[in-house]
Design a protein around this motif. Structure first.
Motif, short mmCIF file in Angstrom:
data_model
loop_
_atom_site.label_atom_id
_atom_site.label_comp_id
_atom_site.label_asym_id
_atom_site.label_seq_id
_atom_site.Cartn_x
_atom_site.Cartn_y
_atom_site.Cartn_z
N PHE A 27 -15.53 2.71 -0.45
CA PHE A 27 -16.18 2.84 0.85
C PHE A 27 -17.28 3.89 0.75
CE2 PHE A 27 -12.68 0.42 1.99
CZ PHE A 27 -12.38 0.34 3.34
N THR A 45 -17.81 2.90 5.30
CA THR A 45 -18.07 1.46 5.33
C THR A 45 -17.78 0.83 3.98
OG1 THR A 45 -19.84 1.86 6.93
CG2 THR A 45 -19.79 -0.31 5.89
N PRO A 46 -16.96 -0.25 3.96
CA PRO A 46 -16.74 -0.96 2.71
C PRO A 46 -18.04 -1.64 2.25
CG PRO A 46 -15.17 -1.67 4.40
CD PRO A 46 -16.20 -0.83 5.06
N SER A 49 -19.96 -4.70 4.19
CA SER A 49 -19.34 -4.92 5.50
C SER A 49 -20.26 -4.55 6.65
CB SER A 49 -18.06 -4.09 5.61
OG SER A 49 -17.44 -4.30 6.86
N GLN A 71 -7.71 -5.79 7.88
CA GLN A 71 -7.96 -6.80 6.86
C GLN A 71 -9.42 -6.81 6.42
OE1 GLN A 71 -5.88 -10.50 7.27
NE2 GLN A 71 -7.68 -11.65 6.66
N MET A 72 -9.58 -6.92 5.11
CA MET A 72 -10.91 -7.11 4.52
C MET A 72 -10.89 -8.46 3.82
SD MET A 72 -11.87 -3.38 2.96
CE MET A 72 -10.28 -3.02 2.22
N TRP A 113 -3.22 -2.17 4.90
CA TRP A 113 -4.38 -3.04 4.75
C TRP A 113 -4.00 -4.32 4.02
CZ3 TRP A 113 -9.54 -1.87 6.00
CH2 TRP A 113 -9.75 -0.60 6.53
N VAL A 115 -6.01 -7.53 1.96
CA VAL A 115 -7.26 -7.96 1.34
C VAL A 115 -7.11 -9.45 1.07
CG1 VAL A 115 -8.87 -7.63 -0.55
CG2 VAL A 115 -7.55 -5.68 0.31
#
Length: 123
Positions: A27, A45-46, A49, A71-72, A113, A115
């Motif tokens: 991130f 921020t990832p 994203s 969730q990403m 989280w 993914v």
């Protein structure tokens, strides 16, 4: 009118530890400010994203570690899993959940989280 989710607060106990953790997994730390007493705001921020997270003091009353289901989405769950392991993060092996491939991890406070890989799943 567009309604965009662009920032989600993640409750943590130690802002510096959380910032270091999220930077370790890729991130970008966009902001780190204390505009007045009792407030510290760190926006991360990832890569790629349009939505960021915020950790800090005085920004949420939620209990640290209470977030479940963040969730990403990635192009490769396996690559994400390997990147998490390389960063020293405990993650679950990639699993087919029936609607995508997933790996799961938690931050140092226990915020959970997911993914997810959709790309190539339905092809």
């Amino acid at each position: 009118m567009d309604w965009k989710i662009e920032l989600v607060a993640i409750p943590v106990t130690d802002v510096d530890r959380a910032k270091a953790f999220y930077e370790k997994i890729g991130f970008n730390a966009d902001h780190d400010a204390s505009p007045y007493d009792g407030i510290r705001y760190v926006q991360l921020t990832p890569p790629g994203s349009g939505c960021s997270i915020a950790v800090g003091t005085g920004i949420t009353t939620a209990e640290p570690g209470s977030v479940v289901g963040m969730q990403m989405v990635v192009s490769s769950a396996e690559d994400a899993y390997q990147a998490l392991l390389a960063a020293g993060v405990e993650a679950t092996p990639v699993k087919d959940e029936g609607w995508g491939w997933f790996t799961y991890f938690a931050d140092p406070d226990g915020n959970k989280w997911a993914v997810q890989q959709l790309e190539g799943y339905y092809s």
